[in-house]
Scaffold this active site. Structure first.
Site, PDB file in Angstrom:
ATOM      1  N   ARG A   1       8.413 -53.810   9.485  1.00  0.00           N
ATOM      2  CA  ARG A   1       9.720 -53.123   9.554  1.00  0.00           C
ATOM      3  C   ARG A   1      10.864 -54.132   9.595  1.00  0.00           C
ATOM      4  O   ARG A   1      11.963 -53.852   9.124  1.00  0.00           O
ATOM      5  CB  ARG A   1       9.754 -52.204  10.781  1.00  0.00           C
ATOM      6  CG  ARG A   1      10.936 -51.213  10.817  1.00  0.00           C
ATOM      7  CD  ARG A   1      10.693 -50.176  11.898  1.00  0.00           C
ATOM      8  NE  ARG A   1      11.702 -49.125  12.001  1.00  0.00           N
ATOM      9  CZ  ARG A   1      12.604 -49.050  12.968  1.00  0.00           C
ATOM     10  NH1 ARG A   1      12.629 -49.973  13.919  1.00  0.00           N
ATOM     11  NH2 ARG A   1      13.451 -48.043  13.007  1.00  0.00           N
TER      12      ARG A   1
ATOM     13  N   VAL B   1      17.537 -46.489   9.242  1.00  0.00           N
ATOM     14  CA  VAL B   1      16.089 -46.484   9.008  1.00  0.00           C
ATOM     15  C   VAL B   1      15.505 -45.693  10.181  1.00  0.00           C
ATOM     16  O   VAL B   1      15.888 -45.897  11.328  1.00  0.00           O
ATOM     17  CB  VAL B   1      15.506 -47.917   8.896  1.00  0.00           C
ATOM     18  CG1 VAL B   1      15.943 -48.827  10.019  1.00  0.00           C
ATOM     19  CG2 VAL B   1      13.970 -47.882   8.818  1.00  0.00           C
ATOM     20  N   SER B   2      14.610 -44.750   9.875  1.00  0.00           N
ATOM     21  CA  SER B   2      14.093 -43.847  10.909  1.00  0.00           C
ATOM     22  C   SER B   2      13.311 -44.583  11.985  1.00  0.00           C
ATOM     23  O   SER B   2      12.804 -45.686  11.769  1.00  0.00           O
ATOM     24  CB  SER B   2      13.178 -42.798  10.282  1.00  0.00           C
ATOM     25  OG  SER B   2      13.844 -42.116   9.251  1.00  0.00           O
ATOM     26  N   GLN B   3      13.199 -43.909  13.130  1.00  0.00           N
ATOM     27  CA  GLN B   3      12.366 -44.381  14.245  1.00  0.00           C
ATOM     28  C   GLN B   3      10.912 -44.494  13.745  1.00  0.00           C
ATOM     29  O   GLN B   3      10.449 -43.608  13.026  1.00  0.00           O
ATOM     30  CB  GLN B   3      12.493 -43.295  15.317  1.00  0.00           C
ATOM     31  CG  GLN B   3      11.779 -43.504  16.593  1.00  0.00           C
ATOM     32  CD  GLN B   3      11.847 -42.225  17.444  1.00  0.00           C
ATOM     33  OE1 GLN B   3      12.309 -41.180  16.987  1.00  0.00           O
ATOM     34  NE2 GLN B   3      11.380 -42.322  18.652  1.00  0.00           N
ATOM     35  N   PRO B   4      10.193 -45.550  14.127  1.00  0.00           N
ATOM     36  CA  PRO B   4       8.813 -45.712  13.634  1.00  0.00           C
ATOM     37  C   PRO B   4       7.930 -44.473  13.867  1.00  0.00           C
ATOM     38  O   PRO B   4       7.173 -44.070  12.975  1.00  0.00           O
ATOM     39  CB  PRO B   4       8.290 -46.907  14.436  1.00  0.00           C
ATOM     40  CG  PRO B   4       9.512 -47.703  14.766  1.00  0.00           C
ATOM     41  CD  PRO B   4      10.618 -46.700  14.944  1.00  0.00           C
TER      42      PRO B   4
END
Ligand code: SAH
Length: 222
Positions: free
Chosen positions: A45, A71-74
């Site tokens: 990431r 960028v989205s949360q993992p």
């Protein structure tokens, strides 16, 4: 020589932090699909965020990227990917390339990935990072993803990483039989409903998964 050793050490440290992210954020919250877990452990990431955010790349939160996007949360990336139930070899459509992080996770699992991004600058950057990371089976397009990618439909899976106000009919029409689409539906600024649609012949089954917060699906005329 020294730099080489240092880079190897940093690489090992990042792999360790990713392992911790996997356990604390993703497995603990119930993601079980072994292929998804493997992809989340593998995809770096930190290469998808700006330099000043690299030390925070594996934190349990979305992070800013260019053009006011995120960028989205993992965990959300892992959850949405698991909902697509990929087994390998599928043709997948992603709406909202953004940083390219979710695209990389999809490319680890699927046969072909088609990804559409509204902002040319984001698409260009994601394309360069994904090429540098040696992902080859991804095709990029810039424009309004609400139109999907009709020339290459139907898709076995569709993932939308920006929030439309309603489930986009055009995208549902580009889903293959038994195909799955995951999409956050609702107004920007508040919580949206993460929905899973499964096509079964002429029927479309709908399932509410959880509340999420995504950036809105943009359009020139909206
Ligand atoms: N999957 C991305 C998430 C990025 S946030 C990642 O892993 O980084 C959502 C993205 O959707 C943003 O980049 C935004 O520019 C894009 N987007 C918004 N509206 C869109 C539209 N109508 N068509 C395509 N992309 C859109």
């Amino acid at each position: 020589m020294f730099k080489h050793i240092l880079n190897a050490k940093i690489g090992k440290y990042q792999a360790f932090i990713r392992q911790k992210m996997l356990e604390d954020q993703i497995i603990r919250r119930g993601v079980k699909d072994g292929m998804v877990l493997e992809a989340m452990e593998k995809v770096k990431r930190h290469v998808f965020v700006d330099d000043y955010l690299k030390t925070r790349a594996y934190e349990d939160q979305p992070l800013p990227i260019a053009e006011g996007q995120t960028v989205s949360q993992p965990y959300i990336v892992a959850l949405m990917t698991e909902l697509l139930a990929l087994k390998g070899g599928e043709r997948v459509l992603e709406i909202g390339t953004g940083s390219g992080y979710q695209t990389a996770v999809l490319a680890e699992l699927a046969g072909e990935v088609y990804t559409v991004e509204f902002f040319p600058a984001l698409a260009e950057k994601a394309k360069a990072v994904l090429a540098f990371e040696s992902y080859s089976k991804i095709r990029f397009r810039t424009g309004d993803g609400a139109a999907g990618w009709p020339e290459n439909a139907p898709f076995d899976a569709i993932i939308v990483t920006c929030a439309p106000l309603e489930a986009p009919e055009t995208l549902l029409s580009q889903l293959a039989d038994k195909g799955r689409m995951v999409v956050p539906v609702g107004e920007a600024g508040g919580a949206q409903r993460l929905m899973l649609y499964t096509k079964d012949g002429a029927d479309i089954k709908e399932r509410f998964i959880t509340e999420v917060r995504f950036v809105p699906m943009l359009a020139n005329n909206r």
